[in-house]
Design a protein around this motif. Structure first.
Motif, PDB file in Angstrom:
ATOM      1  N   VAL A   1       0.454  -0.998  -0.069  1.00  0.00           N
ATOM      2  CA  VAL A   1       0.041   0.113   0.070  1.00  0.00           C
ATOM      3  C   VAL A   1       0.930   1.204  -0.021  1.00  0.00           C
ATOM      4  CG1 VAL A   1      -1.746  -0.508   0.826  1.00  0.00           C
ATOM      5  CG2 VAL A   1       0.038  -0.230   2.304  1.00  0.00           C
ATOM      6  N   LYS A   2       2.422   1.320   0.061  1.00  0.00           N
ATOM      7  CA  LYS A   2       3.157   2.472   0.068  1.00  0.00           C
ATOM      8  C   LYS A   2       2.588   3.167  -1.252  1.00  0.00           C
ATOM      9  CE  LYS A   2       7.100   0.823   2.763  1.00  0.00           C
ATOM     10  NZ  LYS A   2       7.868   0.396   2.597  1.00  0.00           N
ATOM     11  N   GLY A   3       2.576   4.632  -0.754  1.00  0.00           N
ATOM     12  CA  GLY A   3       2.294   5.240  -1.999  1.00  0.00           C
ATOM     13  C   GLY A   3       0.873   5.651  -2.719  1.00  0.00           C
ATOM     14  N   ARG A   4       0.210   4.966  -2.277  1.00  0.00           N
ATOM     15  CA  ARG A   4      -1.734   4.708  -1.949  1.00  0.00           C
ATOM     16  C   ARG A   4      -1.836   4.895  -0.834  1.00  0.00           C
ATOM     17  NH1 ARG A   4      -4.207   0.199  -3.757  1.00  0.00           N
ATOM     18  NH2 ARG A   4      -2.564  -1.158  -2.636  1.00  0.00           N
ATOM     19  N   PHE A   5      -1.449   4.991   0.582  1.00  0.00           N
ATOM     20  CA  PHE A   5      -2.351   5.099   1.398  1.00  0.00           C
ATOM     21  C   PHE A   5      -1.964   5.762   2.136  1.00  0.00           C
ATOM     22  CE2 PHE A   5      -4.644   0.495   1.911  1.00  0.00           C
ATOM     23  CZ  PHE A   5      -5.606   0.943   0.277  1.00  0.00           C
ATOM     24  N   ALA A   6      -2.743   6.099   3.512  1.00  0.00           N
ATOM     25  CA  ALA A   6      -1.647   7.609   4.177  1.00  0.00           C
ATOM     26  C   ALA A   6      -2.199   7.098   5.090  1.00  0.00           C
ATOM     27  CB  ALA A   6      -1.884   9.182   3.764  1.00  0.00           C
ATOM     28  N   ILE A   7      -1.953   6.984   6.835  1.00  0.00           N
ATOM     29  CA  ILE A   7      -2.925   7.005   7.801  1.00  0.00           C
ATOM     30  C   ILE A   7      -2.066   8.734   8.802  1.00  0.00           C
ATOM     31  CG2 ILE A   7      -0.266   5.676   8.891  1.00  0.00           C
ATOM     32  CD1 ILE A   7      -2.651   4.213  10.617  1.00  0.00           C
ATOM     33  N   SER A   8      -3.247   8.615   9.809  1.00  0.00           N
ATOM     34  CA  SER A   8      -2.999   9.742   9.545  1.00  0.00           C
ATOM     35  C   SER A   8      -3.809   9.584  11.058  1.00  0.00           C
ATOM     36  CB  SER A   8      -3.154  11.512   9.841  1.00  0.00           C
ATOM     37  OG  SER A   8      -4.735  11.213   9.274  1.00  0.00           O
ATOM     38  N   ARG A   9      -3.860  10.744  12.382  1.00  0.00           N
ATOM     39  CA  ARG A   9      -4.150  10.783  13.785  1.00  0.00           C
ATOM     40  C   ARG A   9      -4.879  11.772  14.105  1.00  0.00           C
ATOM     41  NH1 ARG A   9      -1.989   7.302  18.149  1.00  0.00           N
ATOM     42  NH2 ARG A   9      -3.534   8.811  19.499  1.00  0.00           N
ATOM     43  N   ASP A  10      -4.967  11.940  15.484  1.00  0.00           N
ATOM     44  CA  ASP A  10      -5.753  13.012  16.323  1.00  0.00           C
ATOM     45  C   ASP A  10      -5.154  12.342  17.636  1.00  0.00           C
ATOM     46  OD1 ASP A  10      -9.203  15.544  17.253  1.00  0.00           O
ATOM     47  OD2 ASP A  10      -7.121  15.134  18.578  1.00  0.00           O
ATOM     48  N   ASN A  11      -4.249  13.668  18.000  1.00  0.00           N
ATOM     49  CA  ASN A  11      -3.372  13.109  19.094  1.00  0.00           C
ATOM     50  C   ASN A  11      -3.686  13.148  20.319  1.00  0.00           C
ATOM     51  OD1 ASN A  11      -1.254  11.895  17.708  1.00  0.00           O
ATOM     52  ND2 ASN A  11      -0.188  13.881  18.052  1.00  0.00           N
ATOM     53  N   GLY A  12      -4.759  14.453  20.591  1.00  0.00           N
ATOM     54  CA  GLY A  12      -5.287  14.040  21.384  1.00  0.00           C
ATOM     55  C   GLY A  12      -6.804  13.708  21.918  1.00  0.00           C
ATOM     56  N   GLU A  13      -7.446  12.827  20.552  1.00  0.00           N
ATOM     57  CA  GLU A  13      -9.018  12.186  20.887  1.00  0.00           C
ATOM     58  C   GLU A  13      -8.475  10.345  20.650  1.00  0.00           C
ATOM     59  OE1 GLU A  13     -11.674  15.356  19.347  1.00  0.00           O
ATOM     60  OE2 GLU A  13     -11.995  13.544  18.378  1.00  0.00           O
ATOM     61  N   ASN A  14      -6.936  10.146  20.408  1.00  0.00           N
ATOM     62  CA  ASN A  14      -6.839   9.019  19.751  1.00  0.00           C
ATOM     63  C   ASN A  14      -8.037   8.626  18.574  1.00  0.00           C
ATOM     64  OD1 ASN A  14      -4.464   7.716  21.285  1.00  0.00           O
ATOM     65  ND2 ASN A  14      -5.958   8.209  23.091  1.00  0.00           N
ATOM     66  N   ARG A  15      -8.099   9.345  17.293  1.00  0.00           N
ATOM     67  CA  ARG A  15      -8.670   8.896  16.625  1.00  0.00           C
ATOM     68  C   ARG A  15      -7.523   8.747  15.450  1.00  0.00           C
ATOM     69  NH1 ARG A  15     -14.317  11.203  16.535  1.00  0.00           N
ATOM     70  NH2 ARG A  15     -14.074  11.409  14.511  1.00  0.00           N
ATOM     71  N   VAL A  16      -8.492   7.716  14.717  1.00  0.00           N
ATOM     72  CA  VAL A  16      -7.043   7.631  13.337  1.00  0.00           C
ATOM     73  C   VAL A  16      -7.763   7.909  12.083  1.00  0.00           C
ATOM     74  CG1 VAL A  16      -7.551   4.924  13.842  1.00  0.00           C
ATOM     75  CG2 VAL A  16      -5.295   6.232  13.044  1.00  0.00           C
ATOM     76  N   SER A  17      -7.083   7.855  11.112  1.00  0.00           N
ATOM     77  CA  SER A  17      -8.178   7.887   9.738  1.00  0.00           C
ATOM     78  C   SER A  17      -7.268   7.098   8.709  1.00  0.00           C
ATOM     79  CB  SER A  17      -7.922   8.855   8.881  1.00  0.00           C
ATOM     80  OG  SER A  17      -9.175   9.623   9.822  1.00  0.00           O
ATOM     81  N   LEU A  18      -7.478   6.729   7.963  1.00  0.00           N
ATOM     82  CA  LEU A  18      -6.588   5.813   6.821  1.00  0.00           C
ATOM     83  C   LEU A  18      -7.450   6.023   5.068  1.00  0.00           C
ATOM     84  CD1 LEU A  18      -4.505   3.217   5.776  1.00  0.00           C
ATOM     85  CD2 LEU A  18      -6.295   1.971   5.415  1.00  0.00           C
ATOM     86  N   GLN A  19      -6.239   7.022   4.859  1.00  0.00           N
ATOM     87  CA  GLN A  19      -6.989   7.709   3.605  1.00  0.00           C
ATOM     88  C   GLN A  19      -6.352   6.589   2.325  1.00  0.00           C
ATOM     89  OE1 GLN A  19      -8.525  10.408   2.570  1.00  0.00           O
ATOM     90  NE2 GLN A  19      -9.045   9.122   0.286  1.00  0.00           N
ATOM     91  N   MET A  20      -7.289   6.603   1.450  1.00  0.00           N
ATOM     92  CA  MET A  20      -6.412   4.736   1.051  1.00  0.00           C
ATOM     93  C   MET A  20      -7.085   5.575  -0.793  1.00  0.00           C
ATOM     94  SD  MET A  20      -8.204   1.694   2.129  1.00  0.00           S
ATOM     95  CE  MET A  20     -10.306   2.502   2.061  1.00  0.00           C
ATOM     96  N   ASN A  21      -6.225   5.829  -1.340  1.00  0.00           N
ATOM     97  CA  ASN A  21      -6.335   6.140  -2.973  1.00  0.00           C
ATOM     98  C   ASN A  21      -6.223   5.126  -3.978  1.00  0.00           C
ATOM     99  OD1 ASN A  21      -6.752   8.717  -1.868  1.00  0.00           O
ATOM    100  ND2 ASN A  21      -4.258   9.082  -2.112  1.00  0.00           N
ATOM    101  N   ASP A  22      -6.268   5.357  -5.317  1.00  0.00           N
ATOM    102  CA  ASP A  22      -5.455   3.914  -6.970  1.00  0.00           C
ATOM    103  C   ASP A  22      -6.262   3.204  -6.083  1.00  0.00           C
ATOM    104  OD1 ASP A  22      -4.486   3.547  -8.727  1.00  0.00           O
ATOM    105  OD2 ASP A  22      -2.430   3.727  -7.696  1.00  0.00           O
TER     106      ASP A  22
END
Length: 125
Positions: free
Chosen positions: A64-85
């Motif tokens: 998934v390298k180059g296609r997916f991106a993980i990010s987080r909100d440190n204060g809330e322990n929320r996490v997202s995964l943006q999936m492209n292509d």
């Protein structure tokens, strides 16, 4: 008790994008390393991505390298995964997970203590 809830899954065509989100059902005050895993029918659960509790370091499976991106909100322990292509081989149930802090950010399932119920991602060709 940390309870995680995923959202954002769905059906998309190859080449499309989805954004998955994961949030604790209740407020948490301790930091966690967060990860995403996926499991297709008849296949083992595999690592997808992880982010350090600080948000400063990320890790990805080669597939998934180059296609997916993980990010987080440190204060809330929320996490997202943006999936492209997205590709048909990305089809799976995606799970978010939380790991207690240790020497390293884990990239295997047994390194995570808390799991969400999963959200289905289906990519058609």
């Amino acid at each position: 008790q940390v309870q995680l809830v995923e959202s954002g899954g769905g059906l998309v065509q190859a080449g499309g994008s989805l954004r998955l989100s994961c949030a604790p059902s209740g407020r948490t005050f301790s930091p966690y390393n967060m990860g995403w895993f996926r499991q297709a029918p008849g296949k083992e659960r595999e690592f997808v991505a992880a982010v350090k509790w600080t948000g400063d370091n990320t890790y990805y499976a080669d597939s998934v390298k180059g296609r997916f991106a993980i990010s987080r909100d440190n204060g809330e322990n929320r996490v997202s995964l943006q999936m492209n292509d997205l590709k048909p081989e990305d089809t799976a149930v995606y799970y978010c997970a939380a790991a207690r802090l240790g020497l390293a950010v884990p990239t295997t399932s047994n390194g995570y203590a808390y799991w969400g119920q999963g959200t289905q991602v289906t990519v058609s060709s």
